[in-house]
Design a protein around this motif. Sequence first.
Motif, PDB file in Angstrom:
ATOM      1  N   ARG A  58      -0.341 118.419   6.808  1.00  0.00           N
ATOM      2  CA  ARG A  58      -0.108 117.092   6.228  1.00  0.00           C
ATOM      3  C   ARG A  58       0.458 117.217   4.815  1.00  0.00           C
ATOM      4  N   ILE A  59      -0.060 118.148   4.039  1.00  0.00           N
ATOM      5  CA  ILE A  59       0.452 118.383   2.684  1.00  0.00           C
ATOM      6  C   ILE A  59       1.930 118.754   2.757  1.00  0.00           C
ATOM      7  N   ALA A  60       2.268 119.699   3.617  1.00  0.00           N
ATOM      8  CA  ALA A  60       3.663 120.150   3.745  1.00  0.00           C
ATOM      9  C   ALA A  60       4.572 119.002   4.168  1.00  0.00           C
ATOM     10  N   LYS A  61       4.116 118.197   5.100  1.00  0.00           N
ATOM     11  CA  LYS A  61       4.922 117.072   5.574  1.00  0.00           C
ATOM     12  C   LYS A  61       5.154 116.058   4.461  1.00  0.00           C
ATOM     13  N   LEU A  62       4.085 115.670   3.770  1.00  0.00           N
ATOM     14  CA  LEU A  62       4.213 114.701   2.683  1.00  0.00           C
ATOM     15  C   LEU A  62       5.058 115.258   1.539  1.00  0.00           C
ATOM     16  N   ALA A  63       4.884 116.546   1.232  1.00  0.00           N
ATOM     17  CA  ALA A  63       5.596 117.168   0.111  1.00  0.00           C
ATOM     18  C   ALA A  63       7.097 117.246   0.349  1.00  0.00           C
ATOM     19  N   SER A  64       7.514 117.202   1.594  1.00  0.00           N
ATOM     20  CA  SER A  64       8.947 117.332   1.894  1.00  0.00           C
ATOM     21  C   SER A  64       9.636 115.986   2.078  1.00  0.00           C
ATOM     22  N   GLN A  65       8.914 114.884   1.931  1.00  0.00           N
ATOM     23  CA  GLN A  65       9.497 113.575   2.186  1.00  0.00           C
ATOM     24  C   GLN A  65      10.296 112.996   1.024  1.00  0.00           C
ATOM     25  N   LYS A  66      10.161 113.562  -0.151  1.00  0.00           N
ATOM     26  CA  LYS A  66      10.880 113.072  -1.323  1.00  0.00           C
ATOM     27  C   LYS A  66      11.134 114.245  -2.259  1.00  0.00           C
ATOM     28  N   ALA A  67      12.118 114.122  -3.151  1.00  0.00           N
ATOM     29  CA  ALA A  67      12.471 115.227  -4.047  1.00  0.00           C
ATOM     30  C   ALA A  67      11.298 115.661  -4.921  1.00  0.00           C
ATOM     31  N   VAL A  68      10.496 114.703  -5.382  1.00  0.00           N
ATOM     32  CA  VAL A  68       9.320 115.021  -6.196  1.00  0.00           C
ATOM     33  C   VAL A  68       8.110 114.312  -5.601  1.00  0.00           C
ATOM     34  N   VAL A  69       7.059 115.087  -5.374  1.00  0.00           N
ATOM     35  CA  VAL A  69       5.823 114.553  -4.818  1.00  0.00           C
ATOM     36  C   VAL A  69       4.665 115.019  -5.703  1.00  0.00           C
ATOM     37  N   ILE A  70       3.808 114.083  -6.041  1.00  0.00           N
ATOM     38  CA  ILE A  70       2.642 114.395  -6.866  1.00  0.00           C
ATOM     39  C   ILE A  70       1.384 113.965  -6.114  1.00  0.00           C
TER      40      ILE A  70
ATOM     41  N   PRO B 260      -3.457 117.375 -11.061  1.00  0.00           N
ATOM     42  CA  PRO B 260      -2.300 116.981 -10.276  1.00  0.00           C
ATOM     43  C   PRO B 260      -1.646 118.201  -9.626  1.00  0.00           C
ATOM     44  N   ALA B 261      -1.115 118.007  -8.441  1.00  0.00           N
ATOM     45  CA  ALA B 261      -0.374 119.053  -7.739  1.00  0.00           C
ATOM     46  C   ALA B 261       1.047 118.542  -7.550  1.00  0.00           C
ATOM     47  N   VAL B 262       2.017 119.276  -8.068  1.00  0.00           N
ATOM     48  CA  VAL B 262       3.403 118.821  -8.071  1.00  0.00           C
ATOM     49  C   VAL B 262       4.242 119.676  -7.135  1.00  0.00           C
ATOM     50  N   PHE B 263       5.032 118.982  -6.316  1.00  0.00           N
ATOM     51  CA  PHE B 263       5.996 119.623  -5.426  1.00  0.00           C
ATOM     52  C   PHE B 263       7.373 119.106  -5.797  1.00  0.00           C
TER      53      PHE B 263
ATOM     54  N   GLY C 243      10.219 120.028  -2.048  1.00  0.00           N
ATOM     55  CA  GLY C 243       9.365 120.492  -0.963  1.00  0.00           C
ATOM     56  C   GLY C 243       8.584 121.753  -1.265  1.00  0.00           C
ATOM     57  N   LYS C 244       8.772 122.306  -2.467  1.00  0.00           N
ATOM     58  CA  LYS C 244       8.083 123.550  -2.844  1.00  0.00           C
ATOM     59  C   LYS C 244       6.993 123.266  -3.869  1.00  0.00           C
ATOM     60  N   PHE C 245       5.873 123.937  -3.688  1.00  0.00           N
ATOM     61  CA  PHE C 245       4.764 123.787  -4.623  1.00  0.00           C
ATOM     62  C   PHE C 245       5.145 124.396  -5.964  1.00  0.00           C
ATOM     63  N   VAL C 246       5.067 123.579  -7.014  1.00  0.00           N
ATOM     64  CA  VAL C 246       5.386 124.039  -8.366  1.00  0.00           C
ATOM     65  C   VAL C 246       4.117 124.445  -9.096  1.00  0.00           C
ATOM     66  N   GLY C 247       3.105 123.600  -9.039  1.00  0.00           N
ATOM     67  CA  GLY C 247       1.860 123.905  -9.721  1.00  0.00           C
ATOM     68  C   GLY C 247       1.192 122.653 -10.232  1.00  0.00           C
TER      69      GLY C 247
ATOM     70  N   ILE D 153       1.469 124.287 -15.534  1.00  0.00           N
ATOM     71  CA  ILE D 153       2.771 124.848 -15.137  1.00  0.00           C
ATOM     72  C   ILE D 153       3.881 123.838 -15.376  1.00  0.00           C
ATOM     73  N   VAL D 154       3.658 122.595 -14.981  1.00  0.00           N
ATOM     74  CA  VAL D 154       4.690 121.564 -15.142  1.00  0.00           C
ATOM     75  C   VAL D 154       5.018 121.358 -16.624  1.00  0.00           C
ATOM     76  N   MET D 155       4.002 121.319 -17.474  1.00  0.00           N
ATOM     77  CA  MET D 155       4.257 121.148 -18.906  1.00  0.00           C
ATOM     78  C   MET D 155       5.001 122.346 -19.488  1.00  0.00           C
ATOM     79  N   THR D 156       4.663 123.543 -19.039  1.00  0.00           N
ATOM     80  CA  THR D 156       5.377 124.740 -19.491  1.00  0.00           C
ATOM     81  C   THR D 156       6.842 124.670 -19.089  1.00  0.00           C
ATOM     82  N   LEU D 157       7.104 124.279 -17.843  1.00  0.00           N
ATOM     83  CA  LEU D 157       8.487 124.140 -17.369  1.00  0.00           C
ATOM     84  C   LEU D 157       9.235 123.076 -18.160  1.00  0.00           C
ATOM     85  N   HIS D 158       8.554 121.991 -18.479  1.00  0.00           N
ATOM     86  CA  HIS D 158       9.176 120.930 -19.270  1.00  0.00           C
ATOM     87  C   HIS D 158       9.532 121.436 -20.669  1.00  0.00           C
ATOM     88  N   LEU D 159       8.609 122.124 -21.308  1.00  0.00           N
ATOM     89  CA  LEU D 159       8.838 122.593 -22.675  1.00  0.00           C
ATOM     90  C   LEU D 159       9.910 123.666 -22.767  1.00  0.00           C
TER      91      LEU D 159
END
Length: 102
Positions: free
Chosen positions: A3-15, A66-69, A72-76, A80-86
């Motif tokens: 279910r996680i994989a299916k939901l995570a692939s339905q949009k460019a960004v999933v939280i 929060p878990a960010v995809f 469709g790929k798990f980012v963290g 992790i997201v804040m590090t990527l943003h900075l």
Amino acid sequence: MDRIAKLASQKAVVIFSKSSCGMSHAIKRLFYEQGVGPAIYELDEDSRGKEMEWALMRLGCNPSVPAVFIGGKFVGSAHIVMTLHLNGSLKRMLRDAGALWL
């Protein structure tokens, strides 16, 4: 996990989030401020939320939200997201996933 994989692939960004979580709120706000409209799944408002929370923890997301995809790929989670943003990588990831046009 399916279910996680299916939901995570339905949009460019999933939280995956919890409505009462301050870090989840901060991450959602970060994406909105970037001009991204993510799909958001509030685990505390979903009848299968606990099951999804365990699946996210098995993926390595601890705490579970929060878990960010992106794309469709798990980012963290928030750290992790804040590090990527900075470091500027987040915008590139969002463009590559089709979440940003510029």
